[in-house]
Motif scaffolding. Structure first.
Motif, PDB file in Angstrom:
ATOM      1  N   UNK A   1       0.815  -1.185   0.000  1.00 43.02           N
ATOM      2  CA  UNK A   1       0.000   0.000   0.000  1.00 43.02           C
ATOM      3  C   UNK A   1       0.861   1.252   0.000  1.00 43.02           C
ATOM      4  N   UNK A   2       1.916   1.264   0.789  1.00 43.40           N
ATOM      5  CA  UNK A   2       2.783   2.439   0.859  1.00 43.40           C
ATOM      6  C   UNK A   2       3.483   2.667  -0.474  1.00 43.40           C
ATOM      7  N   UNK A   3       3.953   1.578  -1.103  1.00 40.32           N
ATOM      8  CA  UNK A   3       4.654   1.717  -2.384  1.00 40.32           C
ATOM      9  C   UNK A   3       3.698   2.210  -3.459  1.00 40.32           C
ATOM     10  N   UNK A   4       2.468   1.697  -3.492  1.00 40.91           N
ATOM     11  CA  UNK A   4       1.528   2.141  -4.519  1.00 40.91           C
ATOM     12  C   UNK A   4       1.150   3.610  -4.316  1.00 40.91           C
ATOM     13  N   UNK A   5       0.988   4.033  -3.073  1.00 43.29           N
ATOM     14  CA  UNK A   5       0.693   5.435  -2.805  1.00 43.29           C
ATOM     15  C   UNK A   5       1.873   6.306  -3.214  1.00 43.29           C
ATOM     16  N   UNK A   6       3.075   5.864  -2.931  1.00 43.65           N
ATOM     17  CA  UNK A   6       4.265   6.613  -3.322  1.00 43.65           C
ATOM     18  C   UNK A   6       4.386   6.680  -4.839  1.00 43.65           C
ATOM     19  N   UNK A   7       4.058   5.586  -5.518  1.00 39.35           N
ATOM     20  CA  UNK A   7       4.124   5.585  -6.981  1.00 39.35           C
ATOM     21  C   UNK A   7       3.120   6.568  -7.565  1.00 39.35           C
ATOM     22  N   UNK A   8       1.918   6.604  -7.011  1.00 39.72           N
ATOM     23  CA  UNK A   8       0.907   7.547  -7.491  1.00 39.72           C
ATOM     24  C   UNK A   8       1.388   8.974  -7.288  1.00 39.72           C
ATOM     25  N   UNK A   9       1.952   9.267  -6.136  1.00 41.63           N
ATOM     26  CA  UNK A   9       2.462  10.617  -5.878  1.00 41.63           C
ATOM     27  C   UNK A   9       3.618  10.967  -6.804  1.00 41.63           C
ATOM     28  N   UNK A  10       4.530  10.019  -7.016  1.00 46.14           N
ATOM     29  CA  UNK A  10       5.674  10.258  -7.889  1.00 46.14           C
ATOM     30  C   UNK A  10       5.225  10.497  -9.323  1.00 46.14           C
ATOM     31  N   UNK A  11       4.393   9.596  -9.860  1.00 47.00           N
ATOM     32  CA  UNK A  11       3.930   9.758 -11.232  1.00 47.00           C
ATOM     33  C   UNK A  11       3.080  11.016 -11.385  1.00 47.00           C
ATOM     34  N   UNK A  12       2.286  11.332 -10.379  1.00 44.78           N
ATOM     35  CA  UNK A  12       1.486  12.552 -10.435  1.00 44.78           C
ATOM     36  C   UNK A  12       2.355  13.804 -10.465  1.00 44.78           C
ATOM     37  N   UNK A  13       3.399  13.806  -9.652  1.00 47.71           N
ATOM     38  CA  UNK A  13       4.302  14.963  -9.619  1.00 47.71           C
ATOM     39  C   UNK A  13       5.055  15.115 -10.940  1.00 47.71           C
ATOM     40  N   UNK A  14       5.567  14.004 -11.465  1.00 45.93           N
ATOM     41  CA  UNK A  14       6.286  14.054 -12.745  1.00 45.93           C
ATOM     42  C   UNK A  14       5.350  14.507 -13.855  1.00 45.93           C
ATOM     43  N   UNK A  15       4.137  13.983 -13.865  1.00 44.50           N
ATOM     44  CA  UNK A  15       3.162  14.367 -14.882  1.00 44.50           C
ATOM     45  C   UNK A  15       2.803  15.848 -14.774  1.00 44.50           C
ATOM     46  N   UNK A  16       2.629  16.350 -13.555  1.00 53.87           N
ATOM     47  CA  UNK A  16       2.306  17.762 -13.371  1.00 53.87           C
ATOM     48  C   UNK A  16       3.432  18.659 -13.883  1.00 53.87           C
ATOM     49  N   UNK A  17       4.679  18.278 -13.616  1.00 56.35           N
ATOM     50  CA  UNK A  17       5.822  19.068 -14.102  1.00 56.35           C
ATOM     51  C   UNK A  17       5.877  19.037 -15.621  1.00 56.35           C
ATOM     52  N   UNK A  18       5.661  17.866 -16.203  1.00 53.78           N
ATOM     53  CA  UNK A  18       5.700  17.766 -17.665  1.00 53.78           C
ATOM     54  C   UNK A  18       4.580  18.566 -18.318  1.00 53.78           C
ATOM     55  N   UNK A  50       2.450  -5.106  -9.407  1.00 54.70           N
ATOM     56  CA  UNK A  50       3.455  -6.144  -9.156  1.00 54.70           C
ATOM     57  C   UNK A  50       4.786  -5.777  -9.802  1.00 54.70           C
ATOM     58  N   UNK A  51       4.747  -5.246 -11.018  1.00 53.59           N
ATOM     59  CA  UNK A  51       5.977  -4.833 -11.693  1.00 53.59           C
ATOM     60  C   UNK A  51       6.647  -3.684 -10.939  1.00 53.59           C
ATOM     61  N   UNK A  52       5.846  -2.725 -10.477  1.00 51.54           N
ATOM     62  CA  UNK A  52       6.409  -1.612  -9.715  1.00 51.54           C
ATOM     63  C   UNK A  52       6.980  -2.087  -8.387  1.00 51.54           C
ATOM     64  N   UNK A  53       6.311  -3.046  -7.766  1.00 52.92           N
ATOM     65  CA  UNK A  53       6.808  -3.608  -6.508  1.00 52.92           C
ATOM     66  C   UNK A  53       8.134  -4.328  -6.726  1.00 52.92           C
ATOM     67  N   UNK A  54       8.237  -5.076  -7.824  1.00 50.81           N
ATOM     68  CA  UNK A  54       9.490  -5.760  -8.149  1.00 50.81           C
ATOM     69  C   UNK A  54      10.608  -4.753  -8.382  1.00 50.81           C
ATOM     70  N   UNK A  55      10.285  -3.670  -9.084  1.00 45.71           N
ATOM     71  CA  UNK A  55      11.281  -2.631  -9.333  1.00 45.71           C
ATOM     72  C   UNK A  55      11.713  -1.975  -8.033  1.00 45.71           C
TER      73      UNK A  55
END
Length: 63
Positions: A1-18, A50-55
């Motif tokens: 759960x923590x990793x998925x929330x972090x991924x959403x925040x990371x991708x959201x931030x990168x997308x907002x900057x782009x 699952x792929x993001x968790x593996x990464x």
């Protein structure tokens, strides 16, 4: 759960900057797609999570 929330925040931030810098190209489209899959609960979301968790696990072992 923590990793998925972090991924959403990371991708959201990168997308907002782009979007702000108007540099949304092929890489940005991939970030947008990953953000959408992480944010929404679709049939493909478990496989992508699952792929993001593996990464994340691989990166935590390296660093």
């Amino acid at each position: 759960m923590i990793v998925s929330l972090s991924a959403v925040l990371l991708f959201g931030a990168v997308l907002a900057v782009m979007l702000r810098n108007r540099t949304l190209g092929t890489g940005g489209a991939m970030v947008a797609a990953l953000f959408g899959f992480c944010l929404a609960s679709t049939g493909a979301a478990p496989a992508i999570n699952d792929a993001l968790q593996s990464l994340a696990d691989s990166l935590s072992r390296v660093g």
